[in-house]
Motif scaffolding. Sequence first.
Motif, short mmCIF file in Angstrom:
data_model
loop_
_atom_site.label_atom_id
_atom_site.label_comp_id
_atom_site.label_asym_id
_atom_site.label_seq_id
_atom_site.Cartn_x
_atom_site.Cartn_y
_atom_site.Cartn_z
N GLY A 115 -11.39 2.93 -1.57
CA GLY A 115 -12.45 3.34 -0.66
C GLY A 115 -11.91 4.12 0.53
N LEU A 116 -12.82 4.80 1.23
CA LEU A 116 -12.42 5.58 2.41
C LEU A 116 -11.85 4.64 3.48
CD1 LEU A 116 -15.38 8.08 2.89
CD2 LEU A 116 -13.00 8.67 2.41
N HIS A 117 -10.72 5.02 4.02
CA HIS A 117 -10.06 4.20 5.04
C HIS A 117 -9.17 5.10 5.90
CE1 HIS A 117 -7.06 4.72 1.89
NE2 HIS A 117 -6.17 4.62 2.87
N GLN A 118 -8.70 4.54 7.01
CA GLN A 118 -7.68 5.20 7.83
C GLN A 118 -6.37 4.47 7.61
OE1 GLN A 118 -9.94 4.29 11.47
NE2 GLN A 118 -9.54 6.40 12.08
N ASP A 119 -5.24 5.16 7.74
CA ASP A 119 -3.93 4.50 7.74
C ASP A 119 -3.63 4.23 9.21
OD1 ASP A 119 -3.97 5.13 5.06
OD2 ASP A 119 -2.07 6.20 5.07
N LYS A 120 -3.84 2.99 9.64
CA LYS A 120 -3.72 2.76 11.08
C LYS A 120 -3.01 1.46 11.42
CE LYS A 120 -8.22 0.67 11.39
NZ LYS A 120 -9.58 0.68 11.87
N ASP A 121 -2.19 0.97 10.50
CA ASP A 121 -1.45 -0.26 10.77
C ASP A 121 -0.03 0.03 11.29
OD1 ASP A 121 -3.58 -1.97 9.91
OD2 ASP A 121 -3.10 -1.39 7.86
N GLU A 122 0.25 1.32 11.55
CA GLU A 122 1.58 1.71 12.02
C GLU A 122 1.56 1.78 13.55
OE1 GLU A 122 -0.32 3.66 9.89
OE2 GLU A 122 0.46 2.62 8.11
N ALA A 123 2.75 1.70 14.17
CA ALA A 123 2.82 1.63 15.63
C ALA A 123 2.69 3.01 16.29
CB ALA A 123 4.13 0.98 16.05
N ASP A 124 3.12 4.06 15.60
CA ASP A 124 3.20 5.37 16.24
C ASP A 124 2.58 6.44 15.33
OD1 ASP A 124 3.93 7.76 17.40
OD2 ASP A 124 6.01 7.16 17.81
N PHE A 125 1.40 6.91 15.72
CA PHE A 125 0.69 7.87 14.87
C PHE A 125 1.21 9.29 15.03
CE2 PHE A 125 -2.83 4.64 15.67
CZ PHE A 125 -2.54 3.94 14.50
N SER A 126 2.26 9.49 15.83
CA SER A 126 2.81 10.85 15.91
C SER A 126 3.65 11.16 14.66
CB SER A 126 3.62 11.04 17.19
OG SER A 126 4.79 10.26 17.16
N TYR A 127 4.00 10.12 13.90
CA TYR A 127 4.71 10.37 12.63
C TYR A 127 3.70 10.59 11.51
CZ TYR A 127 8.94 8.95 14.95
OH TYR A 127 9.99 8.89 15.81
N PRO A 128 3.95 11.56 10.65
CA PRO A 128 3.00 11.79 9.56
C PRO A 128 3.12 10.75 8.46
CG PRO A 128 4.91 13.23 9.32
CD PRO A 128 5.11 12.47 10.60
N VAL A 129 2.16 10.75 7.57
CA VAL A 129 2.24 10.00 6.31
C VAL A 129 2.40 11.04 5.21
CG1 VAL A 129 0.97 8.53 4.68
CG2 VAL A 129 0.85 8.06 7.14
N VAL A 163 0.73 16.00 3.10
CA VAL A 163 1.24 15.53 4.40
C VAL A 163 0.05 15.34 5.33
CG1 VAL A 163 2.80 16.00 6.33
CG2 VAL A 163 3.44 16.74 4.02
N MET A 164 -0.13 14.10 5.77
CA MET A 164 -1.24 13.77 6.66
C MET A 164 -0.64 13.54 8.05
SD MET A 164 -3.30 11.21 4.05
CE MET A 164 -2.13 9.96 3.65
N GLY A 165 -0.79 14.53 8.90
CA GLY A 165 -0.15 14.41 10.21
C GLY A 165 -0.95 15.10 11.30
N GLY A 166 -0.39 15.09 12.48
CA GLY A 166 -1.03 15.76 13.62
C GLY A 166 -2.41 15.20 13.88
N GLU A 167 -3.34 16.12 14.12
CA GLU A 167 -4.73 15.75 14.41
C GLU A 167 -5.36 14.97 13.26
OE1 GLU A 167 -6.94 17.40 17.30
OE2 GLU A 167 -4.94 16.69 17.87
N ALA A 168 -4.85 15.18 12.06
CA ALA A 168 -5.45 14.58 10.87
C ALA A 168 -4.82 13.23 10.52
CB ALA A 168 -5.32 15.52 9.68
N ILE A 192 0.25 6.94 -10.16
CA ILE A 192 1.04 6.33 -9.09
C ILE A 192 0.93 7.23 -7.87
CG2 ILE A 192 3.40 5.88 -8.30
CD1 ILE A 192 4.09 4.86 -11.06
N ASN A 193 0.62 6.62 -6.74
CA ASN A 193 0.68 7.34 -5.47
C ASN A 193 1.68 6.62 -4.59
OD1 ASN A 193 -0.53 7.30 -2.42
ND2 ASN A 193 -0.60 9.31 -3.37
N LEU A 194 2.59 7.40 -4.02
CA LEU A 194 3.56 6.85 -3.08
C LEU A 194 3.19 7.34 -1.70
CD1 LEU A 194 6.87 7.82 -4.96
CD2 LEU A 194 5.69 5.61 -5.03
N THR A 195 3.11 6.45 -0.72
CA THR A 195 2.94 6.93 0.65
C THR A 195 4.12 6.45 1.48
OG1 THR A 195 1.34 5.15 1.01
CG2 THR A 195 0.44 7.35 0.86
#
Length: 200
Positions: A115-129, A163-168, A192-195
């Motif tokens: 389902g639609l979600h945010q990746d937001k369990d990390e401490a610093d969102f300035s790093y991309p996924v 690459v999911m980074g920056g504003e996104a 398989i998806n690796l993040t």
Amino acid sequence: MTLLRVRGFDVHKGYLDPGRQAALIESLRPVLKAAPLYSPRVPGGGQMSVRMTSAGQFGWYSDAKGYRYAEAHPSGRVWPAIPAEVLAIWTELTGLERQPECCLLNYYGEGARMGLHQDKDEADFSYPVVSISLGDDGLFRIGNPTRGGKTESLWLSSGDVVVMGGEARLTYHGVDRIRFKSSRLLSKGGRINLTLRVVT
Ligand code: SIN
Ligand code: MN
């Protein structure tokens, strides 16, 4: 190889050639052996249709108590190391000195979705996924920085890297469905998806 930009996500279509895709799958075999896939429970009481495991210092984990990063697999053993073949993709595409601390491996069998979600369990969102797709095609949906609104979908195929980074970095995303057995990379089918994420 082509680069698409969709709502701030950099979609590198065909980034990994077939030889590199096969080498990645080989590098994941010992990871799956040391840290078998499991079906996470979610706080609402349900169970995810995607099966998961991780490599790295931290693994993403979910159960009735919530979502978090854990330093051990549910078996109690520490997570295996992230394969060098996987880390190379992070370094090539981000150019960052810092290495990811988690490689989450999601396995989509027939009928699995996320389902639609945010990746937001990390401490610093300035790093991309960095997200690597292998095996069957997956219909990836991209939403907005907040829940709701119009979404845009695109098929991710084996060898595509997003690459999911920056504003996104906090944009909602999910996978509606896969085309089971559309690829021959995995003998039993599936996706398989690796993040790759910096966690701390
Ligand atoms: C995820 O958001 O963790 C997975 C995305 C994907 O499977 O492409
Ligand atoms: Mn995600």
